[in-house]
Design an enzyme around this catalytic site. Sequence first.
Site, PDB file in Angstrom:
ATOM      1  N   ASP A  55       0.826  -1.210   0.000  1.00 14.78           N
ATOM      2  CA  ASP A  55       0.000   0.000   0.000  1.00 14.78           C
ATOM      3  C   ASP A  55       0.859   1.258   0.000  1.00 14.78           C
ATOM      4  O   ASP A  55       0.625   2.196  -0.766  1.00 14.78           O
ATOM      5  CB  ASP A  55      -0.910  -0.013   1.233  1.00 14.78           C
ATOM      6  CG  ASP A  55      -2.350   0.254   0.880  1.00 14.78           C
ATOM      7  OD1 ASP A  55      -2.702   0.166  -0.311  1.00 14.78           O
ATOM      8  OD2 ASP A  55      -3.147   0.560   1.788  1.00 14.78           O
ATOM      9  N   ASP A  73      -8.824  -2.766   1.644  1.00 15.33           N
ATOM     10  CA  ASP A  73      -8.835  -2.186   2.984  1.00 15.33           C
ATOM     11  C   ASP A  73      -9.871  -2.834   3.886  1.00 15.33           C
ATOM     12  O   ASP A  73      -9.865  -2.611   5.103  1.00 15.33           O
ATOM     13  CB  ASP A  73      -9.107  -0.676   2.903  1.00 15.33           C
ATOM     14  CG  ASP A  73      -8.053   0.050   2.088  1.00 15.33           C
ATOM     15  OD1 ASP A  73      -6.903  -0.409   2.089  1.00 15.33           O
ATOM     16  OD2 ASP A  73      -8.389   1.055   1.443  1.00 15.33           O
TER      17      ASP A  73
END
Length: 540
Positions: free
Chosen positions: A384, A437
């Site tokens: 990420d 997420d």
Amino acid sequence: MVALQAVYVRAFVFLLILTLGLAGDIVHPDNKAPKKPGCDNNFVLVKVPTWIDGVEHSEYVGVGARFGQSLESKEKHANHTRVALADPPDCCSKPKNELTGKVILVHRGNCSFTTKANRAEEAGASAILIINNRTELFKMVCEENETDVDIRIPAVMLPQDAGAYLEQHLENNSAVSVQLYSPLRPAVDVAEIFLWLMAVGTILCASCWSAWTAREEAIEHEKLIKDGSDELVNMENVGYSSYVEITTAAAVLFVVVASCFLVMIYKLMSYWFIEILVVLFCIGGVEGLQTCLVALLSCFRWFRHAVQTYVKVPIFGAVSYLTLAVTPFCIAFAVVWAVHRRISFAWIGQDILGIALIITVLQIVRMPNLKVGTVLLSCAFLYDIFWVFVSKWWFHESVMIVVARGDKSGEDGIPMLLKIPRLFDPWGGYSVIGFGDIILPGLLVAFSLRYDWLAKRKLRDGYFLWAMTAYGLGLFVTYLALNLMDGRGQPALLYIVPFTLGTLLALGKKKGELKILWTRGEPERPPCPHMRGQQEDQPQ
């Protein structure tokens, strides 16, 4: 049924690889242009409502320059001002016509933006509107060696179509007036609250379903042990399972494969490629919606017979009548969304399909222990950060954010996102969160609840309540960082992973169960009667 299960896994895992780890707003900030004294304004969007002969007409959006006076932020404080065409049109020399107190409309080109603004100010204009030579907006900056940048009137760039519209009416001798103001975005929009509830609620539902399934399997396992049934041995020998467990190698491979897919999407981003992603998303959404509806309806006694009655379907094997009944509805829902996905409320259909897909993935894919969870989330954490921040050094822009926005595709973002329109933002847009997420930390949260239920722990004595709270806090901190960073996309796992993984590791250490969580990942089951005899024969 096994064949159908394989189809589920392929579709879901493939889409899981494509998911984004991003929370933010679909906006297009630009801070590349350098600032210097007198030329240090932030780029702001400007609302430009227009009136033709006293009648309100179209509203356009412009962008304020690095230089010039700041604009009013509230509509009620912005004046209605007459617009006049510059003569000469480029305003590179002193205008010949009377401009005192008016907004001057000029063409781009032949001299610098600051030169045009200075000539307009000297002629008494109250503001300058510069028409771009393209339909998109251009951010006006000062040239490197310019010194005459003490400009005290606002300067705004308009797209080509807006400028042509105003120019046409002015040439027809119509009275044209405008308002210029730049409303501020709210610090917190209610959309972020709903998105937080959506993400937390999705993990809660998925975790309960996963834990309930694991407990049912454990009860069936114990029943077979008590009965001394040969069916248990046959099941163990065949290795059949209704779910897929992630391995350590698969957790590491995820980052590599996900990175390759992300770069592929970035490089191939176009209208037709988005269409392919929409088709893939619809396939996964149909599978997810179908699985969730069947599970939900099977809780009612009216549908239990349809759930337990099967018919053989080519390729898919044995399929329940209830599955056959709900499948056409799921397909129709996905098709209707795909066809009408550009209308204002299409986000509702996208979120329904997305949530169903996420819940189904969290039901089918399981994290066997905390060791695999640590490897997976640590890799996702680095993934990420790299693709949101570090990728700018190689690609000159954030790959993750560009893919999430769907740049160069003509679409408002890719479909692998949950999104909600910003309800009280004068500039509109969407608050978004990537599937990754929710799915990646959701695997850890679901693992904690399965462990608690199998260990017959009360809620306050287990791990799930703490893991769920940690996820909620991590996502809250993500949105806090998002607002502090002026709406620029943030790697949500940067905040969520330390909260969730750190909480479980610390709590396991405190309870003295870290070794069990790390290796086995579930309370020890009693051995099969057939295996017990073999164990007793082994030398001690």
